[in-house]
Design an enzyme around this catalytic site. Structure first.
Site, PDB file in Angstrom:
ATOM      1  N   ASP A 171      41.167  28.491  52.633  1.00 24.34           N
ATOM      2  CA  ASP A 171      40.694  28.442  53.933  1.00 24.34           C
ATOM      3  C   ASP A 171      40.979  30.089  54.861  1.00 24.34           C
ATOM      4  O   ASP A 171      41.533  30.661  54.404  1.00 24.34           O
ATOM      5  CB  ASP A 171      41.759  27.527  54.908  1.00 24.34           C
ATOM      6  CG  ASP A 171      41.327  27.435  56.293  1.00 24.34           C
ATOM      7  OD1 ASP A 171      40.181  27.323  56.583  1.00 24.34           O
ATOM      8  OD2 ASP A 171      42.266  27.181  56.786  1.00 24.34           O
ATOM      9  N   HIS A 197      32.624  34.364  53.060  1.00 23.94           N
ATOM     10  CA  HIS A 197      32.349  33.549  52.018  1.00 23.94           C
ATOM     11  C   HIS A 197      32.191  33.966  50.664  1.00 23.94           C
ATOM     12  O   HIS A 197      32.371  33.591  49.683  1.00 23.94           O
ATOM     13  CB  HIS A 197      31.249  32.597  52.533  1.00 23.94           C
ATOM     14  CG  HIS A 197      31.646  31.740  53.744  1.00 23.94           C
ATOM     15  ND1 HIS A 197      32.665  31.059  53.759  1.00 23.94           N
ATOM     16  CD2 HIS A 197      30.727  31.364  54.724  1.00 23.94           C
ATOM     17  CE1 HIS A 197      32.779  30.386  54.754  1.00 23.94           C
ATOM     18  NE2 HIS A 197      31.683  30.735  55.561  1.00 23.94           N
ATOM     19  N   LEU A 225      41.428  24.977  30.536  1.00 21.88           N
ATOM     20  CA  LEU A 225      41.523  24.681  31.838  1.00 21.88           C
ATOM     21  C   LEU A 225      40.568  23.906  32.563  1.00 21.88           C
ATOM     22  O   LEU A 225      39.387  23.718  32.253  1.00 21.88           O
ATOM     23  CB  LEU A 225      41.409  26.092  32.842  1.00 21.88           C
ATOM     24  CG  LEU A 225      41.587  25.664  34.393  1.00 21.88           C
ATOM     25  CD1 LEU A 225      42.983  25.513  34.794  1.00 21.88           C
ATOM     26  CD2 LEU A 225      40.968  27.044  35.164  1.00 21.88           C
TER      27      LEU A 225
END
Length: 235
Positions: free
Chosen positions: A12, A29, A123
């Site tokens: 965020d 972004h 992962l």
């Protein structure tokens, strides 16, 4: 240090990071995407089992169309640019969320990326796009209803485990640690069922500023937590 197996992140503050610097929101972004790539590399080095990134919620679709279109375009271009690197590093990629909102071109890229990395053993990288926790529970409920209708499951026999197995990422352990940036202290409709016993870590940093030092601080905080899951300490 006690390490989490599964880390979830609400990334965020990209827009506010940019506005603070008098830049367009899309600049935030872009830098936020770089921060996400850095975190993925850190998790690989730490041998974290799973990393789930909340990239875009269904509610985010109510943002200005130009911003939504840019984010989907950024997602598509980043996916195509990074997928071979993810595969080379033995990372398994999964995208969770409501797929009806994707263009056919983007959906094709997502399916190809998931298929390419399906058998990787490193992962587990999970990108939540067009996702919410309520949507996840709803789609799981629909699966159970279908099983009841076709006679493979009786309504009175439904257990919590049945709902859990119908959720996204049902083959992974629930997140041990949630990291949320930007100073907000809420989970914003992310993995509602799975966060039952997740440790919640909040930082005032905007997501583009979340670096290796900030990650180490989050891990150090997690190491101090006592994971009792409703039980008591055993002497």
């Amino acid at each position: 240090m006690n390490m989490p197996n599964h880390i979830a992140v609400i990334m965020d503050g990209n827009g506010r990071w940019a506005e603070k610097r008098k830049l367009p929101r899309i600049a935030g972004h872009k830098v936020g995407g770089e921060a996400a790539q850095n975190l993925i590399e850190l998790c690989v080095k730490k041998q974290v089992k799973a990393l789930s990134l909340f990239a875009f919620s269904l509610e985010n679709r109510l943002r200005p169309p130009a911003e939504v279109d840019f984010l989907m375009s950024l997602f598509s271009s980043t996916l195509q640019a990074q997928i071979n690197k993810l595969h080379k590093n033995n990372i398994r990629l999964r995208v969770i969320g409501d797929r009806q909102y994707y263009s056919q071109a983007l959906l094709k890229h997502i399916n190809a990326a998931e298929e390419l990395t399906r058998n990787n053993q490193g992962l587990n990288l999970n990108l939540a796009v067009n996702y919410t926790g309520r949507w996840d529970i709803l789609q799981a409920t629909r699966q159970l209803v279908a099983e009841v209708v076709d006679g493979t499951l009786k309504a009175q026999d439904i257990q919590m485990e049945d709902l859990s197995r119908s959720l996204c990422l049902n083959d992974l352990p629930d997140p041990d640690l949630l990291i949320r940036t930007s100073g907000e202290q809420r989970i914003s409709n992310f993995m509602l069922w799975q966060f039952a016993y997740t440790e919640l870590y909040f930082t005032d940093l905007y997501w583009p500023d979340f670096d290796a030092t900030a990650f180490e601080e989050a891990l150090a905080w997690y190491a101090t937590r006592q994971r009792r899951f409703g039980l008591i300490d055993v002497p």
